[in-house]
Design a protein around this motif. Sequence first.
Motif, mmCIF file in Angstrom:
data_model
loop_
_atom_site.group_PDB
_atom_site.id
_atom_site.type_symbol
_atom_site.label_atom_id
_atom_site.label_comp_id
_atom_site.label_asym_id
_atom_site.label_seq_id
_atom_site.Cartn_x
_atom_site.Cartn_y
_atom_site.Cartn_z
ATOM 1 N N SER A 1 4.748 -43.781 -18.101
ATOM 2 C CA SER A 1 5.637 -42.923 -18.883
ATOM 3 C C SER A 1 5.359 -41.478 -18.498
ATOM 4 N N PRO A 2 6.280 -40.555 -18.775
ATOM 5 C CA PRO A 2 6.000 -39.151 -18.430
ATOM 6 C C PRO A 2 4.707 -38.629 -19.041
ATOM 7 N N GLU A 3 4.498 -38.909 -20.322
ATOM 8 C CA GLU A 3 3.278 -38.417 -20.977
ATOM 9 C C GLU A 3 2.040 -39.098 -20.389
ATOM 10 N N GLY A 4 2.132 -40.412 -20.151
ATOM 11 C CA GLY A 4 1.003 -41.136 -19.580
ATOM 12 C C GLY A 4 0.641 -40.638 -18.190
ATOM 13 N N MET A 5 1.651 -40.306 -17.402
ATOM 14 C CA MET A 5 1.398 -39.812 -16.047
ATOM 15 C C MET A 5 0.738 -38.429 -16.065
ATOM 16 N N ILE A 6 1.195 -37.574 -16.953
ATOM 17 C CA ILE A 6 0.579 -36.245 -17.061
ATOM 18 C C ILE A 6 -0.866 -36.370 -17.525
ATOM 19 N N ARG A 7 -1.096 -37.211 -18.548
ATOM 20 C CA ARG A 7 -2.480 -37.395 -19.023
ATOM 21 C C ARG A 7 -3.362 -37.914 -17.893
ATOM 22 N N TYR A 8 -2.833 -38.815 -17.098
ATOM 23 C CA TYR A 8 -3.580 -39.375 -15.965
ATOM 24 C C TYR A 8 -3.995 -38.270 -14.997
ATOM 25 N N ARG A 9 -3.033 -37.457 -14.569
ATOM 26 C CA ARG A 9 -3.368 -36.386 -13.622
ATOM 27 C C ARG A 9 -4.382 -35.420 -14.226
ATOM 28 N N GLU A 10 -4.215 -35.100 -15.495
ATOM 29 C CA GLU A 10 -5.117 -34.138 -16.139
ATOM 30 C C GLU A 10 -6.541 -34.663 -16.239
ATOM 31 N N THR A 11 -6.694 -35.947 -16.494
ATOM 32 C CA THR A 11 -8.033 -36.494 -16.725
ATOM 33 C C THR A 11 -8.701 -37.014 -15.456
ATOM 34 N N VAL A 12 -7.920 -37.307 -14.427
ATOM 35 C CA VAL A 12 -8.467 -37.903 -13.214
ATOM 36 C C VAL A 12 -8.715 -36.877 -12.119
ATOM 37 N N THR A 13 -7.804 -35.918 -11.963
ATOM 38 C CA THR A 13 -7.830 -35.055 -10.785
ATOM 39 C C THR A 13 -9.094 -34.211 -10.714
ATOM 40 N N GLU A 14 -9.583 -33.753 -11.847
ATOM 41 C CA GLU A 14 -10.739 -32.860 -11.828
ATOM 42 C C GLU A 14 -11.985 -33.528 -11.250
ATOM 43 N N THR A 15 -12.045 -34.854 -11.288
ATOM 44 C CA THR A 15 -13.225 -35.566 -10.795
ATOM 45 C C THR A 15 -12.948 -36.366 -9.530
ATOM 46 N N ALA A 16 -11.814 -37.041 -9.474
ATOM 47 C CA ALA A 16 -11.503 -37.889 -8.322
ATOM 48 C C ALA A 16 -10.595 -37.212 -7.309
ATOM 49 N N GLY A 17 -9.979 -36.077 -7.690
ATOM 50 C CA GLY A 17 -9.020 -35.438 -6.808
ATOM 51 C C GLY A 17 -7.749 -36.267 -6.692
ATOM 52 N N PHE A 18 -6.902 -35.898 -5.752
ATOM 53 C CA PHE A 18 -5.681 -36.654 -5.502
ATOM 54 C C PHE A 18 -5.914 -37.813 -4.547
ATOM 55 N N TYR A 19 -6.895 -37.665 -3.649
ATOM 56 C CA TYR A 19 -6.986 -38.585 -2.521
ATOM 57 C C TYR A 19 -7.876 -39.793 -2.782
ATOM 58 N N ASN A 20 -8.395 -39.918 -3.978
ATOM 59 C CA ASN A 20 -8.992 -41.176 -4.420
ATOM 60 C C ASN A 20 -8.038 -41.945 -5.337
ATOM 61 N N THR A 21 -6.769 -41.532 -5.349
ATOM 62 C CA THR A 21 -5.718 -42.267 -6.035
ATOM 63 C C THR A 21 -4.760 -42.819 -4.982
ATOM 64 N N VAL A 22 -3.824 -43.661 -5.411
ATOM 65 C CA VAL A 22 -2.999 -44.388 -4.434
ATOM 66 C C VAL A 22 -1.508 -44.151 -4.654
ATOM 67 N N GLY A 23 -1.143 -42.961 -5.121
ATOM 68 C CA GLY A 23 0.278 -42.700 -5.324
ATOM 69 C C GLY A 23 0.808 -43.469 -6.515
ATOM 70 N N PHE A 24 2.005 -44.011 -6.363
ATOM 71 C CA PHE A 24 2.667 -44.678 -7.489
ATOM 72 C C PHE A 24 3.069 -46.092 -7.104
ATOM 73 N N ASN A 25 2.966 -47.020 -8.047
ATOM 74 C CA ASN A 25 3.664 -48.300 -7.903
ATOM 75 C C ASN A 25 4.326 -48.663 -9.216
#
Length: 474
Positions: free
Chosen positions: A394-418
């Motif tokens: 969901s839009p809110e879920g995706m924003i929360r994900y980026r906010e809580t994940v990026t600071e530690t894992a960055g973008f490149y330890n994620t796999v885009g979208f499915n």
Amino acid sequence: MTVQAQPFALHPDRLFPADPATRDVARKLYASVAALPIVSPHGHTDPRWFAEDAPFPDPARLFIVPDHYVHRMLYSQGVRPEEVGVARVDGGPVETDPRKIWRIFAENFRLFRGTPSWLWLNHAFTEAFGIRERLTAESADRVYDHIAACLERPEFRPRALFERFNIEALTTTESPLDDLKWHRAVKASGWGGRVLTAFRPDPVVDPAFPGFRENLAALGRITNRNLSTFEDYLAALAERRAYFKSVGCTSTDHGHPTARTADLSAEDAAALYGSVRSGAASAADAETFRAQMLTEMAKMSLADGLVMQIHPGSARDHNPWLFKTFGRDKGADIPTPTDYVYALKPLLDRLGNERRLTVILFTLDETAYSRELAPLAGHYPALKLGPPWWFFDSPEGMIRYRETVTETAGFYNTVGFNDDTRAFLSIPARHDVARRVDCVYLARLVAEHRLELDEAFEVAHDLAYRLAKAAYKL
């Protein structure tokens, strides 16, 4: 009295920030990725659609009957599943008139306001079918007739829509017991669409799965093995994985109740398998067996190169009446708290430092993102984080994900979208939402001078296309 149709169109700035400067950056970023091909590396659409390329039957069976998001919301407001055509386990009577089903849906469409389903459904209505009015009780028949007429045209058959949606690759999900005949038919047809399968071994690795012992017997017949030993059982699974790879499979998927893993000795694993195979295993034994099999599957992935996905943390079929009456996957699954740090440790102790292994982790427990998952993926070479899943797609879920994940894992330890969907018409809508939300997050970083604009353009492209393609070996 004639009731005027209520015009409707999706706003071009939907989901973008209210702040003009940040919105302008988000628009520019989105414009650079909006038309990229869709890579859909994990989902549950039916490969038969693309093998036979037959017309979809009617609007109700396209949008309502197979969609557990729709059932769930309607049921919460008192609409029983059989009223919208969901088949009963006992073969009892259900509504079969697609127009009646559609009218019920239209009368209750207001229930989806504010949910991602509202975005997905309206995107399909407007972008795929060219509908320019709101779906209401009054417009129900007009909208139904318009969609039904479209479905009779060749450009609305599955392959044509696949091409119109600009799907580069789409992955379905099948059991080890599946003969993959529809996938083989797609490959043999000469059509250029890339439809792949993912190996989902739950029916033969989860002792709590309905019909588990019968499924083991079927696995033995398919592989011509008696499966009397743990070694023979593992060999049968490896053989099925090889068969899936021969048809184009690049990934496995594991939907366990927890993320628990184990690394038992050969003797203990063999003894546990004997208990499970005989039907004498306790609930605790079943959980330990599932845990051991996640580690065994990771070993096999290191050997055969299949990307491994773990989708834990769902209390499936929470409503026993619904399960008994209508079967699995009818909208009664509920998220549960999930431990990853200690649950995954046996697997990570054994394989977490392997650069050739990719294990993609998902969660229905958002509290785990910053506390456990981002730190784990930000350290172990074998781990990557999957996108927000199911209730949080969901839009809110995706924003929360980026906010809580990026600071530690960055973008490149994620796999885009499915998109992880059964609803084929929602695929472009879901990817569009993800691209818009990621561009909003990146625009905010640019506005706060935490990212340069040229870097944001590159990351937007990675999140929309390149990361999924690379992670899933597509």
